[in-house]
Design an enzyme around this catalytic site. Structure first.
Site, PDB file in Angstrom:
ATOM      1  N   ASP A   1       8.559  27.721 -31.125  1.00  0.00           N
ATOM      2  CA  ASP A   1       7.281  27.229 -30.617  1.00  0.00           C
ATOM      3  C   ASP A   1       7.469  26.120 -29.591  1.00  0.00           C
ATOM      4  O   ASP A   1       6.662  25.977 -28.663  1.00  0.00           O
ATOM      5  CB  ASP A   1       6.347  26.796 -31.745  1.00  0.00           C
ATOM      6  N   CYS A   2       8.543  25.331 -29.715  1.00  0.00           N
ATOM      7  CA  CYS A   2       8.848  24.342 -28.682  1.00  0.00           C
ATOM      8  C   CYS A   2       9.139  25.042 -27.358  1.00  0.00           C
ATOM      9  O   CYS A   2       8.711  24.583 -26.285  1.00  0.00           O
ATOM     10  CB  CYS A   2      10.047  23.492 -29.088  1.00  0.00           C
TER      11      CYS A   2
END
Length: 610
Positions: free
Chosen positions: A358-359
């Site tokens: 998700d980063c």
């Protein structure tokens, strides 16, 4: 006085692959700060201590004071905006608030482009560090008397009224944290020869331990740690062959020799994990430099004030580019069951190097937004092949059920969680799929496909369809989603709705969105805000904050979620381990106001004028 150092690294045992970009460490300088500044720090500490049972997270006052002073930005030039009880929210007043907020966010940006911030909360991290340093004889080479003073301050500040310590700063007292923090205080000299810094608090901790079953009530890994210290009998531990401590260094598990080069390299990085705020010094999670920075960029861009704050965006643009992981792990990494890391982004900075899905997705979104702006304002666009590498990194993270894992593609069956030996961490034994990751990746892939439709088009479309189905299938009967990386149902529902909206679904076309809207409206408070307790993570049920209090960050998430439903608007981590992201209160309210102005106020004005 403590001073934050950014992008610095010296000494024979420090290594960096990008010249320490994103590194943030605190050092004590005896002559730093004027008498007035020192007095302000002491007042902040005293104010925190007085209110520590009402507001447990820090506000990062020390960091803010330093960076605002260095930037020499006047934060008082823009007037404070207040609305009357019956006054309408106008575009002009929203813009005034946003400009003031972006000015503040710009003032606390580091010179290398990231936003330094605390990412802490668990109360067993610091004790484990102190125990290891004590065992290896390295305490005094890493921890100064000023470090000890601030660590002791933090431990006392987060002691509960009953004398114990929680698993994290918001938690009720448990034996693991209470024993660990009590022992840490003793290692650091508290209680010796009558010395005690906080008027009987150490004795209260000892009484809590004795009144609640003593050390026998600690989870097995806690007992093992105390046995190594000589404070618990090995016969009281679950059977772990002690011969493991004799394992040779060529095996993947072995004790490190305190005089080895590897251990000295570890010691050189200890400062990277220490954070100082008005509540004292604590060990952080990993740092959240990249995560905080990409959301700050997205929030600033959403305000349409980039012409005024182009320098801020340019610095952040450079930091995000510098933080991308450019190579896969060395050697035959696949034989070690490692996946690709090239093209991904970590939670913190590149030297840390632990890729996160998700980063990566949120960084990709930020870069795609920046690529559509003038290079004169935000700097040159990142090379296209690096965007392709990010997509190549993300796609293999999708599982058979359409969801996305966070650290590596899922390979192990879920039933292995039955062997979870931690006794305190939920769903931590094997990789799982998360709605937050699925939503971030869906948004990033949709945005990428709009700008680069020729690259892996068919695969991306297939991936998006499967991910949307995963999001819809994991919705709870009440319309919410469980959040694993934030608190909790509010957080995940915001992500889920944003993901669904990104592929064109709306309130009128999606039953999942209609159910989610009902959930959000049902949990809105009479004050107009939202407030969800961290206990939702444990109860696996929506639990409001005590006293039906609202929370500004959660209200921002809920407001953005409702905006993304397409309906007319008229008015937590790791499940059991809660983290405090100090930067969230600066970023998400700004993002919510920008979305509100764009999607609600301005369209309504256009309708009225026509």
């Amino acid at each position: 006085m403590w001073k934050l150092k950014v992008g610095k690294g010296e000494g024979p045992w420090l290594r960096s692959i990008n010249n320490f970009v994103g590194r943030q460490i605190w050092e004590f300088e005896e002559d730093e700060g004027s008498p007035e500044e020192r007095d302000m720090v002491e007042k902040a500490r005293e104010l925190y201590h007085q209110n520590r049972f009402q507001v447990k997270p820090s506000s990062d006052i020390l960091m803010q004071m330093q960076l605002i002073k260095e930037k020499q930005i006047d934060l008082t030039s823009t007037p404070v905006v207040r609305l009357g009880s019956s006054e309408e929210v106008s575009a002009e007043k929203v813009e005034m608030v946003m400009r003031k907020a972006v000015c503040f966010i710009s003032s606390i940006q580091a010179h290398d482009g990231h936003w330094p911030s605390e990412c802490a909360g668990p109360l067993f991290y610091t004790p484990l560090l102190i125990m290891v340093l004590n065992l290896s004889g390295a305490t005094n080479s890493v921890i100064s008397s000023e470090h000890k003073k601030e660590i002791i301050r933090h431990i006392y500040n987060h002691q509960n009224k009953d004398g114990g310590w929680g698993f994290h700063i918001e938690g009720h007292s448990i034996m693991l944290s209470t024993a660990f923090n009590y022992i840490t205080l003793r290692i650091l000299g508290e209680g010796s020869a009558g010395k005690e810094s906080d008027h009987g608090a150490l004795g209260k901790g000892r009484r809590w331990i004795l009144d609640h079953g003593s050390l026998t009530a600690i989870p097995s890994w806690g007992k093992m740690a105390l046995s190594v210290l000589g404070l618990y009998e090995w016969t009281g531990c679950n059977p772990v062959p002690p011969e493991l401590f004799l394992s040779p260094s060529f095996l993947p598990f072995h004790p490190e020799e305190p005089n080895s080069s590897a251990y000295k390299c570890h010691l050189a990085r200890v400062p990277d994990y220490l954070w100082v705020a008005e509540d004292g010094m604590k060990v952080q999670n990993l740092g959240s430099q990249l995560w905080d920075s990409v959301f700050a960029v997205q929030a600033i861009i959403a305000t349409n004030l980039e012409d005024e704050f182009g320098t801020t965006l340019k610095r952040a643009h450079n930091f995000i580019e510098e933080t991308q992981i450019r190579e896969n792990p060395s050697g035959d990494f696949r034989s070690m069951y490692r996946g690709n890391s090239k093209g991904g982004w970590p939670l913190s900075e590149q030297d840390q190097g632990w890729q996160v899905s998700d980063c990566t997705a949120e960084a990709l979104k930020a870069l795609l937004l920046l690529s559509q702006m003038s290079p004169k304002i935000v700097g040159e666009q990142i090379e296209t092949n690096r965007l392709y590498e990010a997509v190549d990194f993300l796609l293999p993270y999708q599982s058979k059920n359409g969801g996305f894992a966070i650290w590596e593609p899922t390979t192990a069956p879920k039933w292995l969680e039955l062997l979870n030996a931690s006794e305190v961490f939920g769903n931590a034994f094997v990789e799982h799929e998360y709605v937050e990751c699925a939503s971030s990746i869906v948004q990033a892939l949709v945005m990428f496909q709009q700008l680069y439709p020729e690259y892996r088009n068919k695969e991306i479309k297939t991936s998006l369809a499967r991910a949307i189905q995963f999001i819809e299938n994991t919705q709870a009967p009440d319309g919410s989603w469980y959040g694993y990386w934030g608190v909790c149902y509010t957080y995940a529902t915001w992500f889920a709705l944003t993901g669904l909206a990104s592929v064109g679904l709306t309130y009128s076309t999606s039953q999942a969105i209609r159910k989610a809207t009902e959930f959000l409206l049902a949990t809105q408070l009479d004050s107009g805000g939202w407030g969800e307790s961290h206990l939702s993570c444990y109860n696996v049920k929506y639990t409001p904050l005590e006293g039906n209090r609202s929370n500004i960050v959660q209200t921002s998430w809920a407001l953005m979620a409702l905006i993304h439903t397409g309906q007319e608007i008229t008015g937590s981590s790791m499940g059991t381990l809660n983290l405090h992201y100090a930067s969230f209160k600066n970023t998400f309210p700004l993002m919510a106001l920008a979305e509100y102005r764009k999607s609600v106020i301005l369209p309504s004005q256009n309708i009225s004028s026509s």
